[in-house]
Design a protein around this motif. Structure first.
Motif, PDB file in Angstrom:
ATOM      1  N   GLY A 137       0.942  -1.082   0.066  1.00 52.85           N
ATOM      2  CA  GLY A 137       0.020   0.211  -0.009  1.00 52.85           C
ATOM      3  C   GLY A 137       0.632   1.337   0.058  1.00 52.85           C
ATOM      4  N   ARG A 138       1.870   1.204   0.927  1.00 53.82           N
ATOM      5  CA  ARG A 138       2.903   2.428   0.904  1.00 53.82           C
ATOM      6  C   ARG A 138       3.570   2.873  -0.481  1.00 53.82           C
ATOM      7  NH1 ARG A 138       5.341   1.087   6.528  1.00 53.82           N
ATOM      8  NH2 ARG A 138       3.547   1.813   7.856  1.00 53.82           N
ATOM      9  N   ARG A 139       3.940   1.578  -1.267  1.00 55.20           N
ATOM     10  CA  ARG A 139       4.568   1.515  -2.458  1.00 55.20           C
ATOM     11  C   ARG A 139       3.638   2.070  -3.425  1.00 55.20           C
ATOM     12  NH1 ARG A 139       7.057  -3.928  -2.494  1.00 55.20           N
ATOM     13  NH2 ARG A 139       8.892  -3.832  -1.022  1.00 55.20           N
ATOM     14  N   PHE A 140       2.352   1.657  -3.354  1.00 57.66           N
ATOM     15  CA  PHE A 140       1.574   2.344  -4.420  1.00 57.66           C
ATOM     16  C   PHE A 140       1.225   3.743  -4.284  1.00 57.66           C
ATOM     17  CE2 PHE A 140      -2.957   2.836  -5.818  1.00 57.66           C
ATOM     18  CZ  PHE A 140      -2.797   2.524  -7.138  1.00 57.66           C
ATOM     19  N   VAL A 141       0.888   3.949  -2.983  1.00 58.64           N
ATOM     20  CA  VAL A 141       0.776   5.613  -2.638  1.00 58.64           C
ATOM     21  C   VAL A 141       1.983   6.290  -3.042  1.00 58.64           C
ATOM     22  CG1 VAL A 141       0.641   7.246  -0.797  1.00 58.64           C
ATOM     23  CG2 VAL A 141      -0.790   5.273  -0.770  1.00 58.64           C
ATOM     24  N   THR A 142       3.190   5.830  -2.931  1.00 61.92           N
ATOM     25  CA  THR A 142       4.438   6.503  -3.285  1.00 61.92           C
ATOM     26  C   THR A 142       4.576   6.537  -4.729  1.00 61.92           C
ATOM     27  OG1 THR A 142       5.735   5.657  -1.474  1.00 61.92           O
ATOM     28  CG2 THR A 142       6.941   6.457  -3.352  1.00 61.92           C
ATOM     29  N   ARG A 143       3.829   5.606  -5.665  1.00 65.12           N
ATOM     30  CA  ARG A 143       3.914   5.570  -7.118  1.00 65.12           C
ATOM     31  C   ARG A 143       2.885   6.681  -7.344  1.00 65.12           C
ATOM     32  NH1 ARG A 143       4.606  -0.271  -7.247  1.00 65.12           N
ATOM     33  NH2 ARG A 143       2.188  -0.481  -7.335  1.00 65.12           N
ATOM     34  N   LEU A 144       1.940   6.686  -6.624  1.00 63.05           N
ATOM     35  CA  LEU A 144       0.865   7.864  -7.047  1.00 63.05           C
ATOM     36  C   LEU A 144       1.268   9.159  -6.889  1.00 63.05           C
ATOM     37  CD1 LEU A 144      -2.911   6.398  -5.510  1.00 63.05           C
ATOM     38  CD2 LEU A 144      -2.203   7.146  -7.938  1.00 63.05           C
TER      39      LEU A 144
END
Length: 119
Positions: free
Chosen positions: A68-75
């Motif tokens: 989830g953190r990786r996804f938010v970082t990519r966003l």
């Protein structure tokens, strides 16, 4: 061919240039609107996922939290890139607006000259 006729030809050609500049400016303004919409969507997704992640932290496994953190970082990275795309689109539109104003001024100058020649 009289001076007024020659100026009318120049005025007509300048009008074609003005029309083309207006068409390009319109397309650039549409690109700006599209880039703004993409940025708005990305910011909405980021807000949604950030809110979701803060609500469900206790119930998620560690791997899911990391994902989830990786996804938010990519966003967030996508938002930054989109902001850059929007800035470039606005700069392009500003340049095209300047070009349109110049072509309009040129056509109006030929119009005034032709009118003076007719007097």
């Amino acid at each position: 061919m009289s001076r007024a006729d020659r100026l009318e030809s120049l005025e007509r050609l300048a009008g074609f240039d003005e029309d083309e500049a207006a068409r390009r400016l319109g397309a650039a303004l549409q690109r700006v609107a599209a880039e703004e919409e993409r940025l708005r969507q990305l910011c909405g997704y980021l807000d949604e996922y950030a809110a979701r992640g803060s609500q469900a932290r206790g119930a998620l496994a560690t791997a899911a939290l990391v994902d989830g953190r990786r996804f938010v970082t990519r966003l967030r990275d996508a938002v930054v890139q989109q902001e850059g795309a929007l800035t470039r689109a606005k700069a392009d539109a500003d340049q095209l607006a300047t070009a349109w104003r110049a072509s309009r001024a040129r056509r109006l100058a030929f119009t005034r000259l032709r009118e003076q020649a007719l007097r």
